[in-house]
Design a protein around this motif. Structure first.
Motif, PDB file in Angstrom:
ATOM      1  N   GLY A   1      -0.450 -13.064  -6.766  1.00 43.44           N
ATOM      2  CA  GLY A   1      -0.816 -11.999  -7.697  1.00 43.44           C
ATOM      3  C   GLY A   1      -1.029 -10.695  -6.970  1.00 43.44           C
ATOM      4  O   GLY A   1      -0.123 -10.143  -6.361  1.00 43.44           O
TER       5      GLY A   1
ATOM      6  N   LEU B   1      -1.289 -16.167 -13.362  1.00 48.58           N
ATOM      7  CA  LEU B   1      -0.923 -14.752 -13.495  1.00 48.58           C
ATOM      8  C   LEU B   1      -0.425 -14.372 -14.883  1.00 48.58           C
ATOM      9  O   LEU B   1      -0.239 -13.183 -15.156  1.00 48.58           O
ATOM     10  CB  LEU B   1       0.162 -14.395 -12.464  1.00 48.58           C
ATOM     11  CG  LEU B   1      -0.171 -14.735 -11.002  1.00 48.58           C
ATOM     12  CD1 LEU B   1       0.980 -14.322 -10.099  1.00 48.58           C
ATOM     13  CD2 LEU B   1      -1.462 -14.056 -10.562  1.00 48.58           C
TER      14      LEU B   1
ATOM     15  N   ILE C   1       2.509 -10.656 -15.328  1.00 48.36           N
ATOM     16  CA  ILE C   1       2.645 -10.877 -13.885  1.00 48.36           C
ATOM     17  C   ILE C   1       2.758  -9.547 -13.152  1.00 48.36           C
ATOM     18  O   ILE C   1       2.117  -9.326 -12.118  1.00 48.36           O
ATOM     19  CB  ILE C   1       3.843 -11.796 -13.593  1.00 48.36           C
ATOM     20  CG1 ILE C   1       3.567 -13.205 -14.141  1.00 48.36           C
ATOM     21  CG2 ILE C   1       4.145 -11.850 -12.101  1.00 48.36           C
ATOM     22  CD1 ILE C   1       4.744 -14.151 -14.073  1.00 48.36           C
TER      23      ILE C   1
ATOM     24  N   GLU D   1      -0.564  -7.854 -12.770  1.00 51.75           N
ATOM     25  CA  GLU D   1      -1.377  -8.452 -11.711  1.00 51.75           C
ATOM     26  C   GLU D   1      -0.920  -7.969 -10.335  1.00 51.75           C
ATOM     27  O   GLU D   1      -1.747  -7.659  -9.468  1.00 51.75           O
ATOM     28  CB  GLU D   1      -1.315  -9.975 -11.786  1.00 51.75           C
ATOM     29  CG  GLU D   1      -2.025 -10.578 -12.984  1.00 51.75           C
ATOM     30  CD  GLU D   1      -3.520 -10.313 -12.974  1.00 51.75           C
ATOM     31  OE1 GLU D   1      -4.136 -10.385 -11.891  1.00 51.75           O
ATOM     32  OE2 GLU D   1      -4.076 -10.038 -14.055  1.00 51.75           O
TER      33      GLU D   1
END
Length: 439
Positions: free
Chosen positions: A129, A157, A164, A167
């Motif tokens: 992440g 995530l 994603i 993150e």
């Protein structure tokens, strides 16, 4: 010390405070992304070393043992240094009842040693992440780099590319510089740009990538920030290195243009640094003679190995194989192991062709990561048969048996043997073949 994955910054800040906050004295290049983080960091490290700087580099996961994830001047720290520092920091964690994870301990070790060794620059790869990763402890960085983003670690995530990407964008800093590598997913690029603007990054640089000049000699051309071309020879295989090398070059070019300390980096340093880069286990060819000697059988074809373990990475592997064989449907004998939790059905949809064979096997327990386990080879076979009903499949008890089985078929039927699915599996191969990856 806790062994599992806990995305939370409280413990890492607590332990860093107790070792005098080394992160506050380090000059950092911070790298997040799904694929390409490792090779991008290796390129940057190699260029800086060729330029005469002292470097620290932290990559994860480790390859053979935890200490090789921490490098100073390109080499893993010694066993003695690792054990001594690990004991020191683990004791601090225990005495203060912090409950730090093994990755947090490893991160603290790396930052402590980079500070102690007074490296000129620390190249830090995110573990998973970005926003809540244990490496995200810096107030200021020289640059934040986001490499190619794809679907991976969805349990932690998010189950879509936008979540994603957000993150990963968590490592960006207000008034800091961010370098965004070429993205396959437009939604990822759009999200990263939006996050960078909202955070208030000083410079937002989108990397164009590179193009082949002479692919047979691996000569590529890419543009610097002033739009001037630079030609380099890439030692690492696969078209993905067009993106990774270009991202590293832009990072270095920005560094020398914005930081007086790095102003003496020349184009020759960049060219030499890229050419000298090593990053084992990624689209690497193992010589047939080495296999013949160890297995005690006649082998005429090299072994292709790759740590690809998510859909984006295996697409790059499949593309590399197809391109190398001019898109002819060459029979591939796969030797495969994978970490539990990976979407192996989606991986097999990409990798497997009707005429292929598949030998499934497990990998060893991973030192320092007891929460990591491999798929039961029988489960791998079951998933593979669901994807390709007519594929020839087998289960091996161990790596030697898997190699013997794949090469027996290859010798009889022709084709190519490829070992892939996990870097932990690649590590088993290196140990089995006694390959030194520390040179």
């Amino acid at each position: 010390m806790s062994t599992g994955i806990k995305l939370d910054l409280e413990r890492i800040f607590s332990i860093l405070e107790l070792i005098n906050n080394p992160q506050k004295r380090l000059s950092i290049i911070h790298i997040a992304g799904t694929n390409g983080k490792g090779s991008t960091s290796a390129y940057i490290d190699s260029i800086l070393l060729k330029s005469g700087y002292k470097t620290g580099r932290f990559n994860s996961p480790h390859l053979l043992e935890p200490r090789d994830s921490i490098r100073i001047n390109g080499l893993p720290i010694s066993k003695e240094n690792f054990l001594k520092t690990n004991e020191f920091i683990t004791n601090i964690n225990s005495i203060n009842n912090l409950g730090s994870t093994s990755f947090e301990i490893l991160t603290a070790i790396s930052l402590y040693l980079f500070d102690k060794e007074q490296v000129d620059v620390s190249i830090i790869e995110v573990g998973m992440g970005g926003r809540l990763d244990a490496t995200n402890v810096f107030d200021n960085v020289l640059s934040s780099i986001i490499t190619s983003i794809g679907m991976d670690h969805t349990d932690f995530l998010g189950d879509n590319i936008i979540s994603i990407a957000k993150e990963k964008a968590g490592i960006m800093k207000t008034n800091g510089n961010v370098i965004i590598a070429p993205q396959i997913e437009k939604a990822a690029l759009d999200t990263l740009k939006k996050c960078a603007e909202e955070i208030g990054c000083a410079k937002i640089i989108l990397v164009d990538g590179a193009k082949w000049e002479k692919e047979e000699s691996r000569l590529v051309s890419t543009k610097l920030l002033d739009n001037m071309d630079i030609k380099i020879n890439i030692p690492l295989s696969g078209d993905i290195q067009l993106e990774n090398s270009a991202t590293a070059i832009i990072a270095i070019d920005l560094l020398r243009k914005t930081e007086k300390k790095f102003a003496n980096i020349t184009n020759e340093h960049i060219i030499d640094g890229i050419k000298s880069t090593k990053w084992p286990g990624r689209l690497q060819s193992i010589d047939a003679s080495k296999l013949s000697n160890i297995l005690g059988m006649s082998i005429s074809s090299n072994l292709l190995i790759d740590g690809a373990h998510n859909p984006q990475a295996v697409k790059a592997l499949r593309t590399f194989i197809d391109k190398k064989h001019e898109n002819k449907l060459i029979k591939t004998h796969w030797i495969f192991a994978a970490t539990k939790g990976k979407n192996i059905s989606e991986i097999f949809e990409i990798l497997l062709k009707d005429d292929d064979s598949l030998t499934a096997v497990g990998f060893s327990k991973v030192e320092g990561m007891p929460w990591i386990s491999c798929y039961d080879p029988k489960e791998i076979i079951k998933v593979a048969k669901n994807v390709k009903e007519n594929i020839n499949v087998s289960v091996a008890e161990n790596l030697r048996e898997a190699l013997n089985h794949a090469y027996t078929k290859c010798n009889k039927e022709g084709g190519l043997v490829v070992l892939c699915g996990s870097l932990y599996f690649i590590a088993d191969l290196f140990r089995f073949l006694q390959i030194n990856v520390y040179d």
